[in-house]
Motif scaffolding. Structure first.
Motif, PDB file in Angstrom:
ATOM      1  N   CYS A 178      -0.640   8.755  -1.019  1.00  0.00           N
ATOM      2  CA  CYS A 178      -0.300   9.984  -1.736  1.00  0.00           C
ATOM      3  C   CYS A 178      -1.346  11.012  -1.349  1.00  0.00           C
ATOM      4  O   CYS A 178      -2.525  10.843  -1.697  1.00  0.00           O
ATOM      5  N   SER A 191      -6.334  -2.838  -8.444  1.00  0.00           N
ATOM      6  CA  SER A 191      -5.771  -1.868  -7.496  1.00  0.00           C
ATOM      7  C   SER A 191      -6.937  -1.062  -6.962  1.00  0.00           C
ATOM      8  O   SER A 191      -7.904  -0.817  -7.694  1.00  0.00           O
ATOM      9  N   TYR A 217      -2.248  -1.815  -3.771  1.00  0.00           N
ATOM     10  CA  TYR A 217      -1.937  -2.599  -4.975  1.00  0.00           C
ATOM     11  C   TYR A 217      -1.601  -4.044  -4.633  1.00  0.00           C
ATOM     12  O   TYR A 217      -1.026  -4.777  -5.430  1.00  0.00           O
ATOM     13  N   SER A 246       0.872  -1.172   0.000  1.00  0.00           N
ATOM     14  CA  SER A 246       0.000   0.000   0.000  1.00  0.00           C
ATOM     15  C   SER A 246       0.903   1.213   0.000  1.00  0.00           C
ATOM     16  O   SER A 246       2.001   1.174   0.556  1.00  0.00           O
ATOM     17  N   LEU A 299      -2.602  11.974 -10.527  1.00  0.00           N
ATOM     18  CA  LEU A 299      -1.998  10.637 -10.427  1.00  0.00           C
ATOM     19  C   LEU A 299      -2.001   9.953 -11.792  1.00  0.00           C
ATOM     20  O   LEU A 299      -0.986   9.389 -12.232  1.00  0.00           O
ATOM     21  N   VAL A 351       3.153   6.768  -5.834  1.00  0.00           N
ATOM     22  CA  VAL A 351       1.932   6.140  -6.366  1.00  0.00           C
ATOM     23  C   VAL A 351       1.855   6.207  -7.898  1.00  0.00           C
ATOM     24  O   VAL A 351       1.580   5.183  -8.529  1.00  0.00           O
ATOM     25  N   PHE A 396      -3.487   3.970  -1.708  1.00  0.00           N
ATOM     26  CA  PHE A 396      -3.390   3.145  -2.912  1.00  0.00           C
ATOM     27  C   PHE A 396      -3.024   1.729  -2.487  1.00  0.00           C
ATOM     28  O   PHE A 396      -1.921   1.490  -1.987  1.00  0.00           O
ATOM     29  N   PHE A 447      -8.153   2.519  -5.011  1.00  0.00           N
ATOM     30  CA  PHE A 447      -7.867   3.888  -4.557  1.00  0.00           C
ATOM     31  C   PHE A 447      -8.958   4.255  -3.557  1.00  0.00           C
ATOM     32  O   PHE A 447     -10.129   4.375  -3.938  1.00  0.00           O
TER      33      PHE A 447
END
Ligand code: F6P
Length: 544
Positions: A42, A464, A49, A39, A482, A307, A47, A466
Motif C-alpha cells: 500500500c 504482521s 501478514y 504480502s 491504514l 491492506v 505489509f 509493516f
C-alpha cells in the motif's frame, strides 16, 4: 453483528476448528511462496501478514465475512458523507481533510472543499509567519509553542510531532493535556512568556482539562506580559468559534473545523497546527498526501491487496475466532514512541462498544485492548510474556528500511531484532532443539531435563510486519490512515458505531458532582460507601 455476517463468521469458526493442528511453521512448509502470497503493498508500505496462522480457506472465509457485512456499501456511505455516526447524527469526513485534489466534497448538501482549503491556507500563512518571525510575540519571534488539548486534540499532534522529530525546523513544541497541574507547571517552568505562543485546541471548547489548563496558561502569561499582550500570544483550534472569541482569541488566530471531524480523527484538521508550525506547511502537506493515498487504496484495491481490509480481517480472526483479548503495536522506530498511545484512542474509543447500530447487545467480542511500546525496549520488559506466557498476543511490528538518523550500525541491529522477534514468535524453539543445544554445551542429563521445559518456546504466535522505506511525513500519513480504515472495517463487521464515545460521559458527569465535595463545599451524602470513605480520608489527609 448482522445475521449474514454471523453466518459467515460461523463458517470461519468451522474452518478454524477443522484446522486445529495447523501451525505457522507448517503453513510455511506447505507453501514456499507464502511470504509473496501473503504480502500486500500500500503506497510505500510492504505489509507482510504471512506470519499469521491463517490458511487460504480461512482467508477466503474472512473475505466472505466482509462481503456479508456489506463492507462495500458501508465504505461508499463513509466516503459519500452519509450520517454514519447515527447517535450523533453526523457525517464522518476526516478523509476530506487530506483530499488535495480540489474535487467537490459534498457534506450535508454543501461542497466543503473550499472551506477546508481556506482554513489550510490560513494555517499555512500563520505557520510561515511564525516560522520566519514576521508573526512574533512581545519579546520577538516565537521560540516555543504550547499546545493545550486532550484526547484527540492532543494525542494526534503529540504523536505526529514526535514521529517527525527529524523534520522539525520551527519553534519548539510542547504539549499540555492532563488536568494534573504537574503537567502545565513542568512545561511552563522552562519557558519565557514573551516568546511563547499558546494554542488552545478543543473541538468543543468546553473540555474541563483543556479549559482549566488554558485559563492557568492565560493567568501565567498575563502575570508576566500583561493583558494587552494576550491576543498576540494565544490561538485556538475549535469547531466552536463563538467560544474561542469569548475566551479572548482574535478571529484571525482562531482556526475552525467541523462536527464531521471526530476528535480522534482530527490531526488532519486545524488540530494539526502545532505540527505544521514545527515541520512547516510543505511537510504537513506531504503528511496529508500520504493519508490520501491510503484513502484511494482502501477504495480501489482488490480485497487480497487491500491492506486496511487485511489488517481488519486478521484482527477479527484473532478476536472473534481465536478469542485473543489484546493487540500489541510494537514500532521498531523510536520516533513512534507515542504511536500505541495514539492508537489506543483511535481503536478503543472507536470500537470499545457493546451495543449494535440497531440498539441491541452485541453477540460476541468487539474491540481488543490495544497496547505497545517501541522495540527494543519492550523486549527487555514484556516480551517474556508474549513468547512464553499463557496468553497469545497478536502483534504488529513496524520497521523502516532506513533510519532518519543513521549512526554507526544501530539501524541494522534494530532491524535484526525486529525480524528475530517475529521469527521467534512464529517458529518458537522445540524442547528437542533446546535439549540438543544443552547437550552440545556439555550439560549433564539431569540438568538438561530440568532446564529444557523452561527454555523451550511454543511459537505459533501471530505477527504482521509493516516495512517502509523511512519514517517520512508521507509514510506517517499512510500508517495512520491504514489503522483508521482498519478500525472502520472492524466497526462495520461488528455493526457498531465507531464514531461516538458515550462511554467517556459518565465519569465526566460524576466528576462534576464530586468536585464540590472534594472542595469541601458540599457534604458527601448519598454517595457510594467507598467514595464517601475516600472523601473523608482525603479531607483528613489534606494539609493546611
Ligand atoms: O474523551 C472524550 C473526548 O470527547 C474525545 O473524544 C476528544 O478527543 C477529547 O474528549 C477532547 O475533546 P475536545 O477536543 O472537545 O476538547
Amino acid at each position: 453483528m448482522k445475521q449474514e455476517a454471523q453466518n459467515a463468521l460461523q463458517q470461519v469458526k468451522r474452518l478454524h476448528a477443522e484446522a486445529a493442528d495447523q501451525t505457522i511453521a507448517g503453513l510455511f512448509e506447505q507453501d514456499p511462496d507464502r511470504f509473496e502470497n501473503l504480502s500486500a503493498k500500500c503506497g510505500d508500505i510492504h505489509f507482510d501478514y504471512s506470519k499469521n496462522n491463517l490458511n487460504a480457506d480461512q482467508l477466503d472465509g474472512l473475505f466472505a465475512l466482509a462481503d456479508a457485512a456489506d463492507l462495500a456499501g458501508r465504505r461508499a456511505a463513509l466516503f459519500s458523507g452519509e450520517h454514519i455516526n447515527v447517535t450523533e447524527d453526523r457525517a464522518v469526513q476526516h478523509t476530506a481533510l487530506r483530499d488535495l485534489t480540489n474535487a467537490n466534497i459534498i457534506v450535508d448538501g454543501e461542497n466543503v472543499q473550499p472551506e477546508i482549503a481556506a482554513v489550510r491556507q490560513r494555517m499555512a500563512a500563520f505557520s510561515n509567519g511564525v516560522r520566519d518571525g514576521s508573526i512574533a510575540g512581545q519579546g520577538g519571534p516565537f521560540t516555543d509553542i504550547v499546545n493545550i488539548g486532550i484526547g484527540g486534540s492532543d494525542l494526534g499532534p503529540v504523536m505526529v510531532a514526535a514521529a517527525l522529530t527529524p523534520y522539525q525546523n520551527g519553534p519548539n513544541v510542547h504539549f499540555v493535556s492532563n488536568v494534573d497541574g504537574a503537567d502545565i507547571v513542568d512545561v511552563l517552568s522552562g519557558l519565557n512568556a514573551d516568546t511563547t505562543l499558546f494554542i488552545v485546541a478543543s473541538k468543543t471548547f468546553t473540555t474541563q482539562e483543556t479549559m482549566t489548563n488554558a485559563q492557568t496558561a492565560r493567568d501565567w502569561f498575563v502575570e508576566r506580559c500583561g493583558e494587552a499582550a494576550v491576543e498576540a500570544h494565544f490561538a485556538a483550534l475549535s469547531t466552536a468559534l463563538e467560544k474561542t472569541k469569548a475566551f479572548g482569541i482574535r478571529d484571525d488566530r482562531a482556526f475552525g473545523f467541523w462536527d464531521w471531524v471526530g476528535g480522534r480523527y482530527s490531526v488532519w484538521s486545524a488540530i494539526g497546527l502545532s505540527v505544521m508550525l514545527a515541520v512547516g506547511p510543505d511537510a504537513f502537506q506531504e503528511f496529508l498526501g500520504g493519508a490520501h493515498a491510503v484513502d484511494q487504496h482502501f477504495q480501489t484495491a482488490s480485497a487480497r491487496e487491500n491492506v486496511p481490509l487485511l489488517m481488519a480481517l486478521i484482527g477479527i480472526y484473532h478476536r472473534n475466532v481465536c478469542g485473543y483479548d489484546t493487540h500489541a503495536v510494537l514500532p521498531y522506530d523510536q520516533h513512534l514512541h507515542r504511536f500505541a498511545a495514539y492508537l489506543q484512542q483511535l481503536d478503543m474509543e472507536s470500537n470499545g462498544k457493546r451495543i449494535t447500530l440497531d440498539g441491541e447487545d452485541v453477540a460476541g467480542q468487539t474491540g481488543p485492548i490495544v497496547w505497545g511500546e517501541p522495540g527494543t525496549n519492550g523486549q527487555h520488559a514484556f516480551y517474556q510474556l508474549i513468547h512464553q506466557g499463557t496468553s497469545i498476543i497478536p502483534a504488529d511490528f513496524l520497521i523502516a528500511a532506513n533510519a532518519n538518523d543513521p549512526i554507526g550500525n544501530h539501524h541494522q541491529k534494530l532491524v535484526a531484532n525486529a525480524f528475530a522477534q517475529t521469527e521467534a514468535l512464529a517458529l518458537g524453539k522445540s524442547r528437542q532443539q533446546v535439549e540438543q543445544q544443552l547437550q552440545e554445551a556439555g550439560l549433564p542429563a539431569d540438568k538438561i531435563a530440568s532446564l529444557a521445559p523452561h527454555k523451550a518456546f511454543p511459537g505459533n504466535r501471530p505477527t504482521s510486519t509493516f516495512l517502509y522505506p523511512k519514517l517520512t511525513p508521507h509514510v506517517l500519513g499512510q500508517l495512520i490512515a491504514l489503522y483508521e480504515h482498519k478500525v472502520f472495517v472492524q466497526g462495520v463487521i461488528w455493526n457498531i458505531n465507531s464514531y461516538d464515545q458515550w462511554g467517556v460521559e459518565l465519569g465526566k458527569e460524576l466528576a462534576g458532582e464530586l468536585l464540590p465535595m472534594v472542595k469541601g463545599e458540599a457534604p458527601a451524602e448519598d454517595r457510594n460507601g467507598s467514595t464517601s470513605g475516600l472523601l473523608t480520608a482525603f479531607h483528613a489527609m489534606r494539609e493546611g
